[in-house]
Design a protein around this motif. Structure first.
Motif, PDB file in Angstrom:
ATOM      1  N   ARG A 197       0.803  -1.221   0.000  1.00 41.31           N
ATOM      2  CA  ARG A 197       0.000   0.000   0.000  1.00 41.31           C
ATOM      3  C   ARG A 197       0.836   1.271   0.000  1.00 41.31           C
ATOM      4  NH1 ARG A 197      -5.126   2.011   3.802  1.00 41.31           N
ATOM      5  NH2 ARG A 197      -5.206   4.091   2.849  1.00 41.31           N
ATOM      6  N   TYR A 198       1.861   1.364   0.870  1.00 41.27           N
ATOM      7  CA  TYR A 198       2.609   2.615   1.017  1.00 41.27           C
ATOM      8  C   TYR A 198       4.019   2.483   0.449  1.00 41.27           C
ATOM      9  CZ  TYR A 198      -1.184   3.484   4.295  1.00 41.27           C
ATOM     10  OH  TYR A 198      -2.423   3.616   4.874  1.00 41.27           O
ATOM     11  N   LEU A 204       8.539  11.143   2.610  1.00 42.20           N
ATOM     12  CA  LEU A 204       7.520  11.364   1.590  1.00 42.20           C
ATOM     13  C   LEU A 204       7.039   9.985   1.160  1.00 42.20           C
ATOM     14  CD1 LEU A 204       6.179  13.539  -0.256  1.00 42.20           C
ATOM     15  CD2 LEU A 204       7.970  13.012  -1.928  1.00 42.20           C
ATOM     16  N   GLY A 205       5.751   9.841   0.892  1.00 45.24           N
ATOM     17  CA  GLY A 205       5.245   8.526   0.527  1.00 45.24           C
ATOM     18  C   GLY A 205       4.108   8.593  -0.469  1.00 45.24           C
ATOM     19  N   TRP A 206       3.750   7.437  -0.969  1.00 40.52           N
ATOM     20  CA  TRP A 206       2.634   7.307  -1.912  1.00 40.52           C
ATOM     21  C   TRP A 206       1.676   6.249  -1.399  1.00 40.52           C
ATOM     22  CZ3 TRP A 206       0.623   9.870  -5.849  1.00 40.52           C
ATOM     23  CH2 TRP A 206      -0.295   9.224  -6.673  1.00 40.52           C
ATOM     24  N   ASP A 207       0.398   6.619  -1.301  1.00 41.81           N
ATOM     25  CA  ASP A 207      -0.653   5.694  -0.887  1.00 41.81           C
ATOM     26  C   ASP A 207      -1.190   5.035  -2.146  1.00 41.81           C
ATOM     27  OD1 ASP A 207      -2.950   4.398  -0.059  1.00 41.81           O
ATOM     28  OD2 ASP A 207      -3.672   6.047   1.186  1.00 41.81           O
ATOM     29  N   ASN A 208      -0.818   3.793  -2.371  1.00 43.06           N
ATOM     30  CA  ASN A 208      -1.175   3.100  -3.601  1.00 43.06           C
ATOM     31  C   ASN A 208      -2.650   2.733  -3.654  1.00 43.06           C
ATOM     32  OD1 ASN A 208      -0.046   2.271  -6.074  1.00 43.06           O
ATOM     33  ND2 ASN A 208      -0.043   0.127  -5.430  1.00 43.06           N
ATOM     34  N   ASN A 242      -5.154   4.808  -2.411  1.00 46.70           N
ATOM     35  CA  ASN A 242      -5.929   6.017  -2.698  1.00 46.70           C
ATOM     36  C   ASN A 242      -5.304   6.896  -3.776  1.00 46.70           C
ATOM     37  OD1 ASN A 242      -7.945   5.547  -0.700  1.00 46.70           O
ATOM     38  ND2 ASN A 242      -6.470   6.155   0.868  1.00 46.70           N
ATOM     39  N   ASP A 243      -4.167   6.449  -4.349  1.00 50.02           N
ATOM     40  CA  ASP A 243      -3.457   7.235  -5.367  1.00 50.02           C
ATOM     41  C   ASP A 243      -3.231   8.665  -4.886  1.00 50.02           C
ATOM     42  OD1 ASP A 243      -3.006   5.273  -7.222  1.00 50.02           O
ATOM     43  OD2 ASP A 243      -4.752   5.732  -8.456  1.00 50.02           O
ATOM     44  N   SER A 244      -2.566   8.791  -3.738  1.00 51.63           N
ATOM     45  CA  SER A 244      -2.353  10.118  -3.169  1.00 51.63           C
ATOM     46  C   SER A 244      -0.997  10.188  -2.460  1.00 51.63           C
ATOM     47  CB  SER A 244      -3.470  10.470  -2.181  1.00 51.63           C
ATOM     48  OG  SER A 244      -3.490   9.548  -1.100  1.00 51.63           O
ATOM     49  N   ILE A 245      -0.480  11.405  -2.350  1.00 51.10           N
ATOM     50  CA  ILE A 245       0.785  11.638  -1.666  1.00 51.10           C
ATOM     51  C   ILE A 245       0.530  11.707  -0.168  1.00 51.10           C
ATOM     52  CG2 ILE A 245       2.746  13.213  -1.416  1.00 51.10           C
ATOM     53  CD1 ILE A 245       2.213  14.149  -4.268  1.00 51.10           C
ATOM     54  N   VAL A 246       1.405  11.066   0.600  1.00 50.39           N
ATOM     55  CA  VAL A 246       1.263  11.046   2.056  1.00 50.39           C
ATOM     56  C   VAL A 246       2.617  11.338   2.697  1.00 50.39           C
ATOM     57  CG1 VAL A 246      -0.693   9.455   2.113  1.00 50.39           C
ATOM     58  CG2 VAL A 246       1.639   8.536   2.097  1.00 50.39           C
ATOM     59  N   TRP A 247       2.575  11.592   3.995  1.00 50.75           N
ATOM     60  CA  TRP A 247       3.778  11.690   4.813  1.00 50.75           C
ATOM     61  C   TRP A 247       3.763  10.511   5.768  1.00 50.75           C
ATOM     62  CZ3 TRP A 247       2.748  17.543   5.933  1.00 50.75           C
ATOM     63  CH2 TRP A 247       3.150  18.287   4.804  1.00 50.75           C
ATOM     64  N   ILE A 248       4.868   9.778   5.819  1.00 50.42           N
ATOM     65  CA  ILE A 248       4.965   8.580   6.646  1.00 50.42           C
ATOM     66  C   ILE A 248       5.929   8.847   7.795  1.00 50.42           C
ATOM     67  CG2 ILE A 248       5.559   6.123   6.697  1.00 50.42           C
ATOM     68  CD1 ILE A 248       5.119   6.130   3.613  1.00 50.42           C
ATOM     69  N   ARG A 249       5.428   8.767   9.016  1.00 49.90           N
ATOM     70  CA  ARG A 249       6.253   8.983  10.203  1.00 49.90           C
ATOM     71  C   ARG A 249       6.599   7.627  10.813  1.00 49.90           C
ATOM     72  NH1 ARG A 249       9.904  12.429  12.191  1.00 49.90           N
ATOM     73  NH2 ARG A 249       9.960  12.442  14.455  1.00 49.90           N
ATOM     74  N   GLU A 250       7.895   7.355  10.947  1.00 50.17           N
ATOM     75  CA  GLU A 250       8.369   6.092  11.497  1.00 50.17           C
ATOM     76  C   GLU A 250       8.955   6.314  12.888  1.00 50.17           C
ATOM     77  OE1 GLU A 250      11.210   2.563   9.844  1.00 50.17           O
ATOM     78  OE2 GLU A 250      12.108   4.570   9.901  1.00 50.17           O
ATOM     79  N   TYR A 251       8.544   5.496  13.842  1.00 47.44           N
ATOM     80  CA  TYR A 251       9.129   5.553  15.177  1.00 47.44           C
ATOM     81  C   TYR A 251      10.511   4.917  15.113  1.00 47.44           C
ATOM     82  CZ  TYR A 251       9.905   4.599  20.134  1.00 47.44           C
ATOM     83  OH  TYR A 251      10.457   4.540  21.393  1.00 47.44           O
ATOM     84  N   PHE A 252      11.541   5.736  15.307  1.00 45.32           N
ATOM     85  CA  PHE A 252      12.929   5.268  15.231  1.00 45.32           C
ATOM     86  C   PHE A 252      13.754   6.108  16.201  1.00 45.32           C
ATOM     87  CE2 PHE A 252      17.175   4.692  13.481  1.00 45.32           C
ATOM     88  CZ  PHE A 252      17.181   3.357  13.102  1.00 45.32           C
ATOM     89  N   PRO A 253      13.630   5.836  17.507  1.00 42.15           N
ATOM     90  CA  PRO A 253      14.287   6.673  18.515  1.00 42.15           C
ATOM     91  C   PRO A 253      15.808   6.540  18.491  1.00 42.15           C
ATOM     92  CG  PRO A 253      13.323   4.734  19.532  1.00 42.15           C
ATOM     93  CD  PRO A 253      12.865   4.726  18.109  1.00 42.15           C
ATOM     94  N   ALA A 254      16.480   7.660  18.422  1.00 36.67           N
ATOM     95  CA  ALA A 254      17.938   7.670  18.347  1.00 36.67           C
ATOM     96  C   ALA A 254      18.556   7.037  19.585  1.00 36.67           C
ATOM     97  CB  ALA A 254      18.436   9.110  18.191  1.00 36.67           C
ATOM     98  N   GLY A 255      19.532   6.163  19.356  1.00 30.57           N
ATOM     99  CA  GLY A 255      20.258   5.545  20.460  1.00 30.57           C
ATOM    100  C   GLY A 255      19.590   4.335  21.070  1.00 30.57           C
ATOM    101  N   VAL A 265       0.682   7.425   9.157  1.00 26.28           N
ATOM    102  CA  VAL A 265       0.603   7.971   7.801  1.00 26.28           C
ATOM    103  C   VAL A 265      -0.392   9.129   7.805  1.00 26.28           C
ATOM    104  CG1 VAL A 265       0.122   7.467   5.380  1.00 26.28           C
ATOM    105  CG2 VAL A 265       1.071   5.680   6.870  1.00 26.28           C
ATOM    106  N   GLU A 266       0.076  10.287   7.341  1.00 29.57           N
ATOM    107  CA  GLU A 266      -0.768  11.477   7.276  1.00 29.57           C
ATOM    108  C   GLU A 266      -0.972  11.905   5.830  1.00 29.57           C
ATOM    109  OE1 GLU A 266       0.239  14.022  11.291  1.00 29.57           O
ATOM    110  OE2 GLU A 266       1.605  14.198   9.593  1.00 29.57           O
ATOM    111  N   GLN A 267      -2.112  12.499   5.577  1.00 29.59           N
ATOM    112  CA  GLN A 267      -2.367  13.088   4.272  1.00 29.59           C
ATOM    113  C   GLN A 267      -1.426  14.271   4.064  1.00 29.59           C
ATOM    114  OE1 GLN A 267      -6.554  13.881   3.345  1.00 29.59           O
ATOM    115  NE2 GLN A 267      -5.922  15.883   2.537  1.00 29.59           N
ATOM    116  N   ALA A 268      -0.710  14.287   2.973  1.00 30.58           N
ATOM    117  CA  ALA A 268       0.223  15.381   2.707  1.00 30.58           C
ATOM    118  C   ALA A 268      -0.540  16.635   2.311  1.00 30.58           C
ATOM    119  CB  ALA A 268       1.194  14.991   1.603  1.00 30.58           C
ATOM    120  N   ALA A 269       0.027  17.772   2.652  1.00 27.42           N
ATOM    121  CA  ALA A 269      -0.573  19.055   2.295  1.00 27.42           C
ATOM    122  C   ALA A 269       0.465  19.879   1.548  1.00 27.42           C
ATOM    123  CB  ALA A 269      -1.035  19.799   3.541  1.00 27.42           C
TER     124      ALA A 269
END
Length: 208
Positions: free
Chosen positions: A47-48, A64-68, A70-83, A142-146
């Motif tokens: 999907r993403y 930056l991401g693509w929602d396959n 809904n055919d739309s641009i999205v923002w994908i936030r990944e939990y990746f805590p430093a250290g 995943v958020e809708q890009a603006a």
């Protein structure tokens, strides 16, 4: 459905599959942070589609991401805590030895926060949450890009100041959103001209 082979990983526009995008100038061979997912990775099954890194901080990575679906641009936030974790060769996230508890505690907070924001999707000053899920040892929102520019850039283009007639319709919805966030126990500790996005539709939205 969009042919994703033709999408630019720098702007998610159809550029015919060119290595250097004629639209945004992104080079498919450009360097990418080793700790991040490589461009053209897939999340949520098929999907993403993951594109370039937009932002990193101590908590995670935004792509930056693509929602396959809904055919739309999205923002994908990944939990990746430093250290607290590292990237495996397969692209998954692995907790570092001795960091299991703070990693899990932080991921639970990440999921709770984004689920709370998702319930406030009717607020026009918030970016709508499309999806929240766990995969590869971590969590994603995943958020809708603006499309738009930061408030800082908007002010610079307007001579550094705004008239009340311009500011009022911009900021009143934002104040209503902040009130709703505070009522839900959510406090944004980084509001600045760089975390406020002025869209092409004339609305201001809170990001990060």
């Amino acid at each position: 459905m969009q042919n994703t082979d033709r999408l630019c990983m720098g702007c998610m526009n159809d550029n015919g599959g060119e290595q250097v995008c004629p639209i945004c100038g992104y080079d498919e061979q450009s360097l990418h942070p080793d700790s991040a997912l490589p461009p053209r990775s897939w999340l949520g099954g098929d999907r993403y589609l993951v594109g370039k890194v937009l932002d990193t901080n101590g908590e995670g990575v935004t792509y930056l991401g693509w929602d396959n679906e809904n055919d739309s641009i999205v923002w994908i936030r990944e939990y990746f805590p430093a250290g607290l974790c590292e990237r495996t060769p397969e692209g998954a996230v692995r907790k570092l030895e001795g960091s299991e508890f703070p990693f899990e505690e932080g991921m639970l907070a990440f999921l709770e926060l984004n689920n709370a924001i998702a319930r406030l999707r009717e607020l026009p000053a918030l970016l709508p949450v499309v999806d929240i899920f766990e995969a590869g040892g971590t969590a994603y929102c995943v958020e809708q890009a603006a499309s738009g520019i930061t408030l800082r850039e908007f002010l610079l283009r307007n001579g550094g100041t705004l008239k009340w007639e311009q500011a009022r319709p911009l900021f009143l919805p934002l104040l209503s959103a902040l009130k709703a966030l505070h009522n839900a126990g959510i406090v944004h500790r980084g509001i600045s001209p760089d975390t406020l996005l002025v869209g092409r539709d004339g609305k201001i939205r809170l990001k990060d």
